[in-house]
Write a protein that holds these residues in place. Structure first.
Motif, PDB file in Angstrom:
ATOM      1  N   MET A 217       0.805  -1.226   0.000  1.00  0.00           N
ATOM      2  CA  MET A 217       0.000   0.000   0.000  1.00  0.00           C
ATOM      3  C   MET A 217       0.837   1.273   0.000  1.00  0.00           C
ATOM      4  SD  MET A 217      -3.016  -1.378   2.387  1.00  0.00           S
ATOM      5  CE  MET A 217      -3.718   0.104   2.962  1.00  0.00           C
ATOM      6  N   ILE A 218       2.082   1.189   0.498  1.00  0.00           N
ATOM      7  CA  ILE A 218       2.951   2.365   0.386  1.00  0.00           C
ATOM      8  C   ILE A 218       4.151   2.111  -0.511  1.00  0.00           C
ATOM      9  CG2 ILE A 218       2.239   3.464   2.552  1.00  0.00           C
ATOM     10  CD1 ILE A 218       4.892   2.371   3.767  1.00  0.00           C
ATOM     11  N   LEU A 219       4.499   0.837  -0.744  1.00  0.00           N
ATOM     12  CA  LEU A 219       5.614   0.572  -1.661  1.00  0.00           C
ATOM     13  C   LEU A 219       5.506  -0.807  -2.297  1.00  0.00           C
ATOM     14  CD1 LEU A 219       8.945   1.716  -2.083  1.00  0.00           C
ATOM     15  CD2 LEU A 219       9.066  -0.661  -1.432  1.00  0.00           C
TER      16      LEU A 219
ATOM     17  N   GLY B   5       3.834  -5.405  11.538  1.00  0.00           N
ATOM     18  CA  GLY B   5       4.778  -4.736  10.652  1.00  0.00           C
ATOM     19  C   GLY B   5       4.437  -3.282  10.472  1.00  0.00           C
ATOM     20  N   GLY B   6       5.417  -2.560   9.979  1.00  0.00           N
ATOM     21  CA  GLY B   6       5.176  -1.152   9.694  1.00  0.00           C
ATOM     22  C   GLY B   6       6.279  -0.609   8.817  1.00  0.00           C
ATOM     23  N   GLY B   7       5.946   0.399   8.029  1.00  0.00           N
ATOM     24  CA  GLY B   7       6.955   0.962   7.143  1.00  0.00           C
ATOM     25  C   GLY B   7       6.714   2.439   6.891  1.00  0.00           C
ATOM     26  N   VAL B   8       7.767   3.091   6.443  1.00  0.00           N
ATOM     27  CA  VAL B   8       7.697   4.501   6.076  1.00  0.00           C
ATOM     28  C   VAL B   8       8.358   4.660   4.714  1.00  0.00           C
ATOM     29  CG1 VAL B   8       8.355   6.860   6.713  1.00  0.00           C
ATOM     30  CG2 VAL B   8       7.944   5.168   8.500  1.00  0.00           C
ATOM     31  N   VAL B   9       7.725   5.419   3.831  1.00  0.00           N
ATOM     32  CA  VAL B   9       8.305   5.683   2.517  1.00  0.00           C
ATOM     33  C   VAL B   9       8.233   7.175   2.281  1.00  0.00           C
ATOM     34  CG1 VAL B   9       8.067   5.335   0.021  1.00  0.00           C
ATOM     35  CG2 VAL B   9       7.626   3.450   1.584  1.00  0.00           C
ATOM     36  N   SER B  10       9.271   7.730   1.697  1.00  0.00           N
ATOM     37  CA  SER B  10       9.219   9.143   1.384  1.00  0.00           C
ATOM     38  C   SER B  10       9.779   9.393  -0.006  1.00  0.00           C
ATOM     39  CB  SER B  10       9.978   9.912   2.474  1.00  0.00           C
ATOM     40  OG  SER B  10      10.809  10.890   1.932  1.00  0.00           O
TER      41      SER B  10
ATOM     42  N   ALA C  20       4.775   8.705   3.513  1.00  0.00           N
ATOM     43  CA  ALA C  20       3.632   7.809   3.711  1.00  0.00           C
ATOM     44  C   ALA C  20       4.070   6.742   4.699  1.00  0.00           C
ATOM     45  CB  ALA C  20       3.230   7.166   2.398  1.00  0.00           C
ATOM     46  N   PHE C  21       3.138   6.284   5.519  1.00  0.00           N
ATOM     47  CA  PHE C  21       3.485   5.181   6.417  1.00  0.00           C
ATOM     48  C   PHE C  21       2.356   4.178   6.436  1.00  0.00           C
ATOM     49  CE2 PHE C  21       0.702   5.528  10.053  1.00  0.00           C
ATOM     50  CZ  PHE C  21       0.278   6.859  10.032  1.00  0.00           C
ATOM     51  N   SER C  22       2.663   2.972   6.878  1.00  0.00           N
ATOM     52  CA  SER C  22       1.603   1.981   7.034  1.00  0.00           C
ATOM     53  C   SER C  22       1.918   1.084   8.221  1.00  0.00           C
ATOM     54  CB  SER C  22       1.457   1.134   5.766  1.00  0.00           C
ATOM     55  OG  SER C  22       2.412   0.111   5.741  1.00  0.00           O
ATOM     56  N   THR C  23       0.864   0.562   8.833  1.00  0.00           N
ATOM     57  CA  THR C  23       1.040  -0.428   9.894  1.00  0.00           C
ATOM     58  C   THR C  23       0.171  -1.620   9.540  1.00  0.00           C
ATOM     59  OG1 THR C  23      -0.786   0.528  11.134  1.00  0.00           O
ATOM     60  CG2 THR C  23       1.424   1.246  11.747  1.00  0.00           C
ATOM     61  N   ARG C  24       0.594  -2.782   9.941  1.00  0.00           N
ATOM     62  CA  ARG C  24      -0.158  -3.980   9.562  1.00  0.00           C
ATOM     63  C   ARG C  24      -0.072  -5.059  10.634  1.00  0.00           C
ATOM     64  NH1 ARG C  24       4.629  -3.744   6.587  1.00  0.00           N
ATOM     65  NH2 ARG C  24       5.928  -5.601   6.831  1.00  0.00           N
ATOM     66  N   MET C  25      -1.022  -5.977  10.549  1.00  0.00           N
ATOM     67  CA  MET C  25      -1.104  -7.051  11.528  1.00  0.00           C
ATOM     68  C   MET C  25      -1.631  -8.289  10.827  1.00  0.00           C
ATOM     69  SD  MET C  25      -3.476  -7.043  14.926  1.00  0.00           S
ATOM     70  CE  MET C  25      -4.997  -7.197  14.019  1.00  0.00           C
TER      71      MET C  25
END
Lengths: 558, 165
Positions: free
Chosen positions: A129-131, A204-209, A233-238
């Protein structure tokens, strides 16, 4: 003299080097203690102008896409090289592919804990969703990052990933620099006491810029937009799994990202997907929900999708089932990353062997996708719109299908399918009101003996599209189709098919193909007419023009 | 110079002699059906060969192949001890439907998801279905693209051949 000798030695060296690395020699080669593997594909097309189906004139007479991948592996070391040639690109492929050259190369190293790739690479964080960078040769999409990629297993159960680079678009790179980090934690591996728990938990989680230098965009004469150079942009997931149950949730948010595709508005983007399933032997249920709001995320703010999807950093796929029977995929739904809400349900059931119709597979699927409930508050340079999180707007797409597969005896297998669709023609750039399609498919496989088989497919589609849609859409109307495919000696196949729009009579699309497969090599020759339309794979669609002529495909893996 | 060329030619000949089967890529991350990540280096079947089948939920021939093998799988296992590892290339659109698909069709295979198709690329798979046979040493000894009814016979024949049966 000395110089001459030196030159000879260099040439001899190069000769040997090229020989060592020559892929033509065989299957995988032992080379300097490592191996060379690869694959190659040639697609050739000869199409002539045909105004009845809208096939364009092709001045080159012959078009060709060609590609070869060569991979070298030696212990912990990998390297790859890809040559692509579009001379000229097949109909429907982005014209900017025209040309040939090395399109992708990389080197990588890995050990148990760390791996890195330098060069062109493909990566995905969570659900993408972000990358997500990937490639699909069938639709000519490749948004590979050119830069550096690292995976580091900090300790058992914790995986860190990092990327930096620019994205590929045809033979160039996008303007923006993409940077990102992602962490994934598997609690069952991290916490020794959880190792054998039935509950499996992954977080999990990620940040993209993205950084892109300033560009000049006027919202009105004299008013230049103050564009953010960095967009994050960031996302968190489970991910939870417990016995027969699975739950996957991901939420993503994107900062202000005025771009051509969102008409340069300053609204935040967000997306949520929830997936729940229950599965046991012979029976499963799956439910998906998603809401996407202003989530187009590209590495160039001015990038359009005029020639097909381009420079997407993230991946927002469509939620509905990917149908593969011809008529159910005639109006594929293409995801609206700008904004949409969707629900999808799927049931697969294999009837118990000894009961009524035992051993029959039943597959039920349905999805509904709508626009967001949007309230416009301004144009370029403003928030753009507001939207109620749970509100819905116009219907974009809806479908329901029932597929039943039954082995009649050891030789015959029958699949019957009924599908219903509601299609909003504006989704793929047409105009008109919603139209409704009923599709019936019968697919019979007759295994004559161990090496020979016949397959018959019949399809019908009734549609009210001819009353509601613009007339130049060649898909309008009611259709029938028949196909016979004969596989013989387990290597050859020949198939004959015809699709016919029986209401207006203008569309008659016949096809004959002949193919031969031996191990991992395949050659296929086709002659006939192909209907214009949309091909969608995952979240990316490509408008394919009609063609009338010959296609030849040759591919091999080694 | 002549000596040099002779040496080089000799070394080229040696190169041809050591032509051998490629090993299974060792460092690709695959997703197990419980959400955990495993490395492709863990794919094995003890001292027996195994079959790797690339497939996708939306691919008709793939489903035909895996449903057909299912009917004879018990016999195959009893006879040869072979194992089928099914690698789904479903991406984020349908990856969450893989487990329900596998269980709903009651497939007895070991299944992993290759969500961004890294394993597919490393194995040079162009289209699904694509089937490999890997021997006990982890070497790829045979591969086949596409599926036509009856192809499963060729797969088990090759497995028997490899095992010297």
């Amino acid at each position: 003299m000395k110089n001459n000798n030196f030159r000879k030695t260099v040439w001899a060296g190069l000769l040997v080097f090229s020989f060592y690395f020559s892929p033509a020699m065989s299957q995988a080669q032992g080379v300097l203690g490592g191996h060379v593997t690869g694959n190659m594909q040639l697609d050739m097309q000869m199409s002539r102008e045909d105004s009845t189906i809208g096939a364009p004139d092709v001045p080159e007479q012959m078009l060709m896409n060609a590609r070869a991948d060569i991979l070298y592996t030696n212990g912990a070391f990998d390297a790859g090289l890809r040559f692509e040639a579009y001379t000229n690109p097949l109909l429907g492929f982005d014209k900017n592919y025209r040309g040939q050259g090395i399109a992708n190369y990389f080197v990588s190293y890995h050990n148990d804990r760390i791996s890195f790739t330098a060069g062109y690479f493909y990566e995905q964080f969570g659900n993408g969703m972000i990358l997500r960078t990937y490639e699909d040769r069938n639709i000519g999409y490749d948004n590979a990052l050119f830069g550096f990629n690292v995976h580091y297993q900090l300790m058992p159960g914790i995986m860190l990933k990092g990327v930096i680079g620019k994205q590929r678009y045809c033979w160039t790179l996008g303007n923006g620099i993409v940077r990102g980090v992602d962490a994934e934690v598997q609690l069952n591996s991290l916490i020794p006491a959880w190792a054998d728990k039935e509950l499996r938990v992954t977080l999990g989680g990620g940040v993209v810029s993205r950084y892109e230098p300033d560009t000049t965009i006027f919202s009105s004469p004299g008013y230049k937009l103050n564009l953010p150079l960095n967009v994050g942009a960031f996302s968190t997931r489970m991910d939870l799994a417990y016995r027969n149950w699975n739950l996957n949730v991901e939420y993503a948010r994107k900062g202000q990202d005025p771009s051509f595709l969102n008409n340069y508005i300053y609204r935040y983007g967000q997306a949520l997907t929830v997936n729940a399933s229950y599965a046991t032997r012979g029976f499963s249920v799956n439910l998906q929900a998603k809401r996407v709001d202003n989530m187009v995320f590209k590495s160039e703010r001015a990038a359009t999708d005029a020639n097909g999807a381009k420079l997407y950093i993230n991946y927002i796929p469509a939620i509905n089932k990917e149908h593969t029977y011809a008529f159910l995929s005639m109006y594929p739904y293409s995801t609206q990353a700008q904004g949409e809400m969707g629900l999808q349900g799927d049931i697969i059931w294999r009837l118990p062997k000894d009961g009524f119709l035992g051993g029959t597979d039943i597959h039920l699927n349905s999805s509904v996708i709508t626009a967001l409930d949007m309230k416009v508050v301004g144009g370029m340079g403003t928030e753009g719109y507001t939207s109620d999180f749970f509100g819905t707007g116009d219907l974009y797409y809806g479908d329901a299908s029932l597929e039943v597969t039954r082995k009649i005896n050891s030789q015959l297998k029958l699949t019957a399918l009924y599908g219903y669709q509601v299609v909003n023609p504006e989704i793929d750039g047409h105009s008109g009101a919603l139209h409704h399609n009923n599709v019936v498919v019968g697919d019979l496989l007759w295994k004559i003996n161990k090496k020979n088989a016949l397959r018959f497919e019949a399809e019908w589609m009734g549609s009210d599209s001819r009353y509601t849609q613009e007339v130049d859409d060649k898909r309008c109307g009611d259709w029938i189709m028949g196909l016979v495919e004969y596989n013989f000696t387990s290597r050859w196949f020949v198939s004959v098919s015809d699709q016919y729009a029986y209401h207006d009579g203008t569309g008659n699309y016949y096809n004959i193909s002949l193919g031969y497969t031996h191990n991992a090599t395949r050659i296929q020759l086709g002659y006939g007419k192909q209907r214009e339309g949309m091909i969608c794979i995952g979240g990316v669609c490509r408008q394919m023009p009609a063609l009338n002529g010959l296609t030849l495909t040759l591919s091999t893996s080694f | 110079m002549k000596k040099l060329i002779a040496t080089l030619l000799l070394s080229m000949a040696t190169c041809l002699c050591v032509a051998q089967n490629a090993k299974l890529p060792a460092n690709v991350e695959l997703k197990a059906l419980d959400g955990s990540m495993v490395s492709s280096s863990t794919l094995q079947n003890g001292d027996k060969p195994f079959i790797i089948s690339f497939w996708a939920t939306w691919c008709h021939p793939c489903n035909r192949e895996l449903n057909t093998i299912k009917d004879v799988y018990e016999e195959w296992q009893e006879e040869t001890g072979v194992k089928v590892i099914a690698i789904s290339i479903d991406d984020a659109r349908s990856a969450n439907r893989v487990k329900p698909h596998v269980d709903g069709h009651d497939w007895p295979y070991e299944v992993y998801i290759d969500e961004n198709q890294a394993f597919k690329r490393a194995m040079n798979v162009i289209n699904v279905p694509h089937t490999f046979i890997v021997n006990a040493q982890g070497e790829i000894v045979w591969q086949h693209t596409g599926y036509a009814p009856g192809d499963e016979e060729e797969v088990i024949e090759k497995v028997r051949e490899i095992m010297g049966k």
